[in-house]
Design a protein around this motif. Structure first.
Motif, PDB file in Angstrom:
ATOM      1  N   ARG A 196       0.852  -1.131  -0.020  1.00 28.11           N
ATOM      2  CA  ARG A 196       0.030   0.262   0.016  1.00 28.11           C
ATOM      3  C   ARG A 196       0.930   1.415  -0.067  1.00 28.11           C
ATOM      4  NH1 ARG A 196      -4.951  -1.548   4.065  1.00 28.11           N
ATOM      5  NH2 ARG A 196      -5.921  -3.309   2.656  1.00 28.11           N
ATOM      6  N   GLU A 197       2.019   1.340   0.603  1.00 28.15           N
ATOM      7  CA  GLU A 197       2.790   2.282   0.570  1.00 28.15           C
ATOM      8  C   GLU A 197       4.354   1.774   0.665  1.00 28.15           C
ATOM      9  OE1 GLU A 197       1.185   6.024   3.261  1.00 28.15           O
ATOM     10  OE2 GLU A 197       1.288   3.982   4.293  1.00 28.15           O
ATOM     11  N   PHE A 198       5.169   2.336  -0.339  1.00 25.08           N
ATOM     12  CA  PHE A 198       6.566   1.873  -0.051  1.00 25.08           C
ATOM     13  C   PHE A 198       7.469   3.018  -0.985  1.00 25.08           C
ATOM     14  CE2 PHE A 198       8.839  -2.035   0.376  1.00 25.08           C
ATOM     15  CZ  PHE A 198      10.298  -1.617   0.295  1.00 25.08           C
ATOM     16  N   GLY A 199       7.763   4.183  -0.101  1.00 27.08           N
ATOM     17  CA  GLY A 199       8.491   5.352  -0.503  1.00 27.08           C
ATOM     18  C   GLY A 199       9.017   5.979   0.443  1.00 27.08           C
ATOM     19  N   ILE A 200       9.377   7.350  -0.219  1.00 25.19           N
ATOM     20  CA  ILE A 200       9.732   8.232   0.761  1.00 25.19           C
ATOM     21  C   ILE A 200       8.683   9.545   0.845  1.00 25.19           C
ATOM     22  CG2 ILE A 200      11.582  10.184   0.999  1.00 25.19           C
ATOM     23  CD1 ILE A 200      12.669   7.332   1.653  1.00 25.19           C
ATOM     24  N   VAL A 201       8.609   9.962   2.090  1.00 24.25           N
ATOM     25  CA  VAL A 201       7.741  11.100   2.414  1.00 24.25           C
ATOM     26  C   VAL A 201       8.527  12.382   2.559  1.00 24.25           C
ATOM     27  CG1 VAL A 201       5.886  12.094   3.991  1.00 24.25           C
ATOM     28  CG2 VAL A 201       5.882   9.593   3.713  1.00 24.25           C
ATOM     29  N   ARG A 205      11.409  10.906   5.357  1.00 23.14           N
ATOM     30  CA  ARG A 205      11.266   9.497   5.968  1.00 23.14           C
ATOM     31  C   ARG A 205      10.825   8.480   5.052  1.00 23.14           C
ATOM     32  NH1 ARG A 205       6.784  11.815   7.562  1.00 23.14           N
ATOM     33  NH2 ARG A 205       4.788  10.639   7.698  1.00 23.14           N
ATOM     34  N   ALA A 206      11.093   7.318   5.255  1.00 21.34           N
ATOM     35  CA  ALA A 206      10.632   6.038   4.601  1.00 21.34           C
ATOM     36  C   ALA A 206       9.283   5.738   5.129  1.00 21.34           C
ATOM     37  CB  ALA A 206      11.688   5.311   4.231  1.00 21.34           C
ATOM     38  N   LYS A 207       8.437   5.303   4.363  1.00 19.89           N
ATOM     39  CA  LYS A 207       7.108   4.628   5.009  1.00 19.89           C
ATOM     40  C   LYS A 207       6.766   3.512   4.094  1.00 19.89           C
ATOM     41  CE  LYS A 207       2.736   5.326   6.812  1.00 19.89           C
ATOM     42  NZ  LYS A 207       1.538   6.568   7.107  1.00 19.89           N
ATOM     43  N   VAL A 208       6.631   2.348   4.775  1.00 18.35           N
ATOM     44  CA  VAL A 208       6.182   1.068   4.358  1.00 18.35           C
ATOM     45  C   VAL A 208       5.234   0.552   4.891  1.00 18.35           C
ATOM     46  CG1 VAL A 208       7.000  -1.347   3.756  1.00 18.35           C
ATOM     47  CG2 VAL A 208       8.865   0.689   3.590  1.00 18.35           C
ATOM     48  N   THR A 209       3.952   0.276   4.036  1.00 18.14           N
ATOM     49  CA  THR A 209       2.719  -0.413   4.561  1.00 18.14           C
ATOM     50  C   THR A 209       2.447  -1.454   3.738  1.00 18.14           C
ATOM     51  OG1 THR A 209       1.932   1.706   5.369  1.00 18.14           O
ATOM     52  CG2 THR A 209       0.338   0.106   5.259  1.00 18.14           C
ATOM     53  N   ILE A 210       2.195  -2.641   4.275  1.00 16.82           N
ATOM     54  CA  ILE A 210       2.044  -3.939   3.734  1.00 16.82           C
ATOM     55  C   ILE A 210       0.625  -4.610   4.303  1.00 16.82           C
ATOM     56  CG2 ILE A 210       2.506  -6.308   2.602  1.00 16.82           C
ATOM     57  CD1 ILE A 210       5.488  -5.128   2.374  1.00 16.82           C
ATOM     58  N   ALA A 211      -0.267  -4.858   3.435  1.00 13.25           N
ATOM     59  CA  ALA A 211      -1.425  -5.615   3.988  1.00 13.25           C
ATOM     60  C   ALA A 211      -1.287  -7.122   3.683  1.00 13.25           C
ATOM     61  CB  ALA A 211      -2.745  -5.095   3.610  1.00 13.25           C
ATOM     62  N   VAL A 212      -1.727  -7.780   4.905  1.00 14.64           N
ATOM     63  CA  VAL A 212      -1.226  -9.409   4.722  1.00 14.64           C
ATOM     64  C   VAL A 212      -2.734  -9.976   5.043  1.00 14.64           C
ATOM     65  CG1 VAL A 212       0.263 -11.270   5.577  1.00 14.64           C
ATOM     66  CG2 VAL A 212       0.926  -8.890   5.413  1.00 14.64           C
ATOM     67  N   LYS A 213      -2.812 -11.286   4.089  1.00 16.96           N
ATOM     68  CA  LYS A 213      -3.903 -12.143   4.491  1.00 16.96           C
ATOM     69  C   LYS A 213      -3.294 -13.665   4.323  1.00 16.96           C
ATOM     70  CE  LYS A 213      -7.586  -9.948   2.436  1.00 16.96           C
ATOM     71  NZ  LYS A 213      -8.815  -9.778   1.137  1.00 16.96           N
ATOM     72  N   LEU A 214      -3.508 -14.200   5.409  1.00 16.72           N
ATOM     73  CA  LEU A 214      -3.022 -15.730   5.714  1.00 16.72           C
ATOM     74  C   LEU A 214      -4.045 -16.595   5.184  1.00 16.72           C
ATOM     75  CD1 LEU A 214      -0.728 -17.498   6.216  1.00 16.72           C
ATOM     76  CD2 LEU A 214      -1.544 -17.460   8.633  1.00 16.72           C
ATOM     77  N   LEU A 215      -3.811 -17.617   4.155  1.00 16.43           N
ATOM     78  CA  LEU A 215      -4.760 -18.375   3.826  1.00 16.43           C
ATOM     79  C   LEU A 215      -4.627 -19.864   3.956  1.00 16.43           C
ATOM     80  CD1 LEU A 215      -7.463 -18.214   1.714  1.00 16.43           C
ATOM     81  CD2 LEU A 215      -5.681 -18.867   0.042  1.00 16.43           C
TER      82      LEU A 215
END
Length: 204
Positions: free
Chosen positions: A134-139, A144-154
């Protein structure tokens, strides 16, 4: 007629070869600057994961991402509504592929799973990890760097989602040079991927 077709094929092949040669030589085309730096991410060394069911194997699916993140470009968020790409710098592959590989390595580093696979490898899979970048870059405003990853375990056997979670992390870049930006992104990504591995081991 056959000779004409063969000549056309040869011509197209020659043009392709010339194009590849120019790319590999980092030549500037049409006034665009050649990319001078290619960066890689590193994998988290996970030491605090819990034990999982004996023999568990997990498939790491390639993350999905919007087009702005689904490329080799390194993203700079200049405002809430606009982005730019870091000039003369790129990831070593499309970002989702790089993230997929490094997440798989992080799971392997935990030493808790009997097998960690990627699509097409033919493993008998028990679980799938489905992710969205969802986010992977520099603000830029906060440098600052910001990384956001949504995860589903199936559960691969039933097709049911066991649990889902969103992981996010930030890291200060310190300066505005490319290497500082990438180090900050790497730090934030490793934090996210380590949390992800630990979280998965609590669910299996």
């Amino acid at each position: 007629m056959v000779n004409l077709i063969a000549e056309k094929r040869f011509f197209r092949g020659a043009i392709s070869a010339i194009g590849l040669g120019l790319l590999s030589g980092c030549a500037a085309i049409g006034g665009q600057k050649a990319i001078s730096d290619t960066f890689e991410l590193s994998a988290a060394e996970v030491t605090n994961a819990q034990s999982v069911r004996r023999g568990s194997q997990i498939l790491i699916v390639e993350p999905v991402a919007l087009k702005a993140l689904d490329s080799e470009n390194i993203v700079i968020e200049t405002s809430n509504l606009t982005i730019q790409y870091l000039s003369e710098a790129q990831w070593s592959d499309r970002l989702p592929r790089v993230v997929q590989q490094k997440i798989a390595t992080a799971f392997d580093n935990s030493n808790k799973f009997a097998g960690i696979g990627l699509p097409g490898q033919g493993l008998a899979i028990d679980y799938q990890l489905i992710t969205e970048i969802r986010e992977f870059g520099i603000v830029a405003s906060g440098n600052r760097a910001k990384v956001t990853i949504a995860v589903k375990l199936l559960n691969d056997r039933t097709g049911n989602v066991i649990s889902s979670q969103v992981f996010s992390s930030t890291a200060n870049a310190g300066s505005s040079v490319s290497s500082a930006y990438v180090r900050a992104l790497d730090t934030a990504f490793k934090d996210v991927s380590e949390k992800m591995v630990v979280w998965v081991t609590t669910k299996i």
